[in-house]
Design an enzyme around this catalytic site. Structure first.
Site, PDB file in Angstrom:
ATOM      1  N   GLU A   1       0.835  -1.210   0.000  1.00  0.00           N
ATOM      2  CA  GLU A   1       0.000   0.000   0.000  1.00  0.00           C
ATOM      3  C   GLU A   1       0.864   1.251   0.000  1.00  0.00           C
ATOM      4  O   GLU A   1       1.787   1.333   0.819  1.00  0.00           O
ATOM      5  CB  GLU A   1      -0.925  -0.008   1.216  1.00  0.00           C
ATOM      6  CG  GLU A   1      -1.929  -1.152   1.127  1.00  0.00           C
ATOM      7  CD  GLU A   1      -2.997  -1.136   2.227  1.00  0.00           C
ATOM      8  OE1 GLU A   1      -2.959  -0.241   3.083  1.00  0.00           O
ATOM      9  OE2 GLU A   1      -3.855  -2.015   2.211  1.00  0.00           O
TER      10      GLU A   1
ATOM     11  N   HIS B   1      -7.775   1.983   1.131  1.00  0.00           N
ATOM     12  CA  HIS B   1      -7.816   1.574   2.546  1.00  0.00           C
ATOM     13  C   HIS B   1      -8.659   2.565   3.371  1.00  0.00           C
ATOM     14  O   HIS B   1      -8.186   3.150   4.339  1.00  0.00           O
ATOM     15  CB  HIS B   1      -6.396   1.449   3.133  1.00  0.00           C
ATOM     16  CG  HIS B   1      -6.337   0.535   4.324  1.00  0.00           C
ATOM     17  ND1 HIS B   1      -5.265  -0.286   4.577  1.00  0.00           N
ATOM     18  CD2 HIS B   1      -7.222   0.316   5.330  1.00  0.00           C
ATOM     19  CE1 HIS B   1      -5.491  -0.968   5.698  1.00  0.00           C
ATOM     20  NE2 HIS B   1      -6.672  -0.611   6.167  1.00  0.00           N
TER      21      HIS B   1
HETATM   22  P1  NAD Z   1     -12.426 -10.170  14.671  1.00  0.00           P
HETATM   23  O1  NAD Z   1     -11.203 -10.595  15.421  1.00  0.00           O
HETATM   24  O2  NAD Z   1     -13.642  -9.758  15.421  1.00  0.00           O
HETATM   25  O3  NAD Z   1     -12.859 -11.351  13.661  1.00  0.00           O
HETATM   26  C1  NAD Z   1     -11.955 -12.113  12.920  1.00  0.00           C
HETATM   27  C2  NAD Z   1     -12.611 -13.457  12.647  1.00  0.00           C
HETATM   28  O4  NAD Z   1     -11.773 -14.193  11.763  1.00  0.00           O
HETATM   29  C3  NAD Z   1     -12.811 -14.322  13.922  1.00  0.00           C
HETATM   30  O5  NAD Z   1     -14.150 -14.733  14.017  1.00  0.00           O
HETATM   31  C4  NAD Z   1     -11.881 -15.485  13.677  1.00  0.00           C
HETATM   32  O6  NAD Z   1     -12.350 -16.714  14.246  1.00  0.00           O
HETATM   33  C5  NAD Z   1     -11.865 -15.552  12.161  1.00  0.00           C
HETATM   34  N1  NAD Z   1     -10.761 -16.326  11.622  1.00  0.00           N
HETATM   35  C6  NAD Z   1      -9.512 -16.456  12.116  1.00  0.00           C
HETATM   36  N2  NAD Z   1      -8.811 -17.300  11.332  1.00  0.00           N
HETATM   37  C7  NAD Z   1      -9.642 -17.685  10.338  1.00  0.00           C
HETATM   38  C8  NAD Z   1      -9.483 -18.550   9.240  1.00  0.00           C
HETATM   39  N3  NAD Z   1      -8.327 -19.192   9.006  1.00  0.00           N
HETATM   40  N4  NAD Z   1     -10.548 -18.727   8.418  1.00  0.00           N
HETATM   41  C9  NAD Z   1     -11.713 -18.086   8.643  1.00  0.00           C
HETATM   42  N5  NAD Z   1     -11.916 -17.253   9.686  1.00  0.00           N
HETATM   43  C10 NAD Z   1     -10.885 -17.068  10.522  1.00  0.00           C
HETATM   44  O7  NAD Z   1     -11.935  -9.027  13.706  1.00  0.00           O
HETATM   45  P2  NAD Z   1     -12.837  -7.881  13.003  1.00  0.00           P
HETATM   46  O8  NAD Z   1     -12.958  -6.713  13.917  1.00  0.00           O
HETATM   47  O9  NAD Z   1     -14.057  -8.503  12.434  1.00  0.00           O
HETATM   48  O10 NAD Z   1     -11.856  -7.430  11.829  1.00  0.00           O
HETATM   49  C11 NAD Z   1     -11.498  -8.324  10.773  1.00  0.00           C
HETATM   50  C12 NAD Z   1     -10.312  -7.758  10.027  1.00  0.00           C
HETATM   51  O11 NAD Z   1     -10.693  -6.582   9.333  1.00  0.00           O
HETATM   52  C13 NAD Z   1      -9.191  -7.256  10.965  1.00  0.00           C
HETATM   53  O12 NAD Z   1      -8.328  -8.296  11.313  1.00  0.00           O
HETATM   54  C14 NAD Z   1      -8.506  -6.211  10.170  1.00  0.00           C
HETATM   55  O13 NAD Z   1      -7.391  -6.761   9.503  1.00  0.00           O
HETATM   56  C15 NAD Z   1      -9.540  -5.795   9.126  1.00  0.00           C
HETATM   57  N6  NAD Z   1      -9.891  -4.367   9.235  1.00  0.00           N
HETATM   58  C16 NAD Z   1      -9.759  -3.600   8.131  1.00  0.00           C
HETATM   59  C17 NAD Z   1     -10.083  -2.232   8.174  1.00  0.00           C
HETATM   60  C18 NAD Z   1      -9.960  -1.369   6.950  1.00  0.00           C
HETATM   61  O14 NAD Z   1      -9.641  -0.190   7.098  1.00  0.00           O
HETATM   62  N7  NAD Z   1     -10.217  -1.854   5.750  1.00  0.00           N
HETATM   63  C19 NAD Z   1     -10.517  -1.686   9.389  1.00  0.00           C
HETATM   64  C20 NAD Z   1     -10.680  -2.503  10.496  1.00  0.00           C
HETATM   65  C21 NAD Z   1     -10.357  -3.860  10.421  1.00  0.00           C
END
Ligand code: NAD
Length: 301
Positions: A258, A276
């Protein structure tokens, strides 16, 4: 209790902090300036700009809590902090709504061809017939990762009358019951979904969780949406399947590098791209600061 706010955070968070602590806001300090200053504070708040290195932590003799008002902790040496008994806190719940709404922004942009329609209007055209789109209603949305954001996407998808498939090693029975989402294995989700949306953290186990093999399982009419982290999709393989028409398109907010300068993605017609922007709403920024202040209050009792 003295709090040093070393990156700019929303004013509402600062206001809340001032109700129970003495707060100094000093954004944009150079590393040496931060090291010289941090010794006088029990609490240090940063966003993503300030690096909280071992040197900063060592200089912070009185530090009890380090807070990242936001999601990732990559700018904080957590190990060094915890070895000194310093609590490290973040606010991963703050951007949930913002990211979930962006997923719908991207899906609607795709099905109603909004980027094309906007460009066409600005080119002086009126192309009603060419820009016929499709609906989300009745389509299958496959959610990979049903944590906070994945579930928020699922609840909103119900309002669009979509059917849900889900994949997560940790299944959420309440979510399945409330939305009718069916937990399936990853291959089934990829084979059957019209839209596949990723909401997993980037870890060794999830790196390229959607690679060439997985992309080739998807329907030729399907669309991949990634608003989690660039590395969970093999971007090179994605470019290839998009070029070959093996899937219909992709909507991406995150990239392996990025910004994705020189990426072939920038030249493809069948992608919708955002820089992003997932957490970039005023509300999410405010929540990050307010939740940070609330968590500090709880942590210090
Ligand atoms: P979270 O921790 O609440 O949820 C993550 C989920 O992924 C969990 O339920 C976990 O069991 C599951 N998981 C883990 N390993 C896995 C696998 N191998 N296969 C399938 N599922 C699996 O996290 P969240 O708050 O929902 O956020 C998810 C992701 O979004 C974050 O990790 C972050 O990287 C990303 N995010 C991006 C932005 C953005 O600006 N685009 C902003 C916030 C978060």
């Amino acid at each position: 209790m003295k709090v040093l706010v070393a990156d700019k955070i929303h004013e509402d968070g600062v206001k809340l902090l001032r109700e129970f602590a003495k707060v100094d806001v000093a954004a944009g300090l150079k590393p040496a300036e931060l090291i010289a200053k941090v010794g006088g504070y029990e609490i240090l708040i940063v966003r993503s700009a300030t690096r909280v290195t071992k040197e900063v932590i060592d200089a912070g003799e009185r530090l009890k809590v380090i807070v990242r008002a936001g999601v990732g902790l990559d700018n904080i040496d957590v190990e060094a902090a915890e070895s000194r008994g310093i609590k490290v806190i973040n606010t991963p719940e703050a951007p949930t709504v913002a990211v979930a709404e962006l997923v719908f922004g991207l899906m609607l942009a795709w099905v109603r061809r909004l980027p094309e329609a906007d460009a066409s209007m600005k080119a002086g055209k009126w192309e009603k017939a060419r820009l016929t789109g499709s609906e989300l209603r009745g389509k299958i949305l496959g959610i990979i990762g049903t944590g906070r954001i994945g579930r928020a996407v699922g609840y909103k998808a119900k309002a669009f009358l979509m059917d849900l498939l889900a994949y997560d090693p940790v299944q959420n029975a309440e979510f399945a019951e409330r939305t009718g989402a069916k937990y399936v294995d990853l291959d089934t989700l990829l084979r059957e979904s019209d839209f596949v949306t990723l909401h997993v953290p980037l870890m060794p186990q999830t790196r390229h969780i959607v690679g060439k093999r997985e992309l080739e399982l998807m329907k030729p009419t399907a669309v991949l949406i990634n608003t989690s982290r660039g590395g969970v999709v093999d971007e090179g393989a994605l470019v290839e399947v998009l070029k070959q028409g093996k899937i219909a398109g992709a909507c991406l907010d995150v990239y392996e590098k990025e910004p994705p300068v020189d990426s072939q993605l920038l030249e493809l017609p069948n992608v919708v791209l955002t820089p992003h922007l997932g957490a970039s709403t005023h509300e999410a920024q405010r929540d990050a600061a307010v939740f940070a202040a609330q968590k500090i209050k709880e942590a210090i009792g």
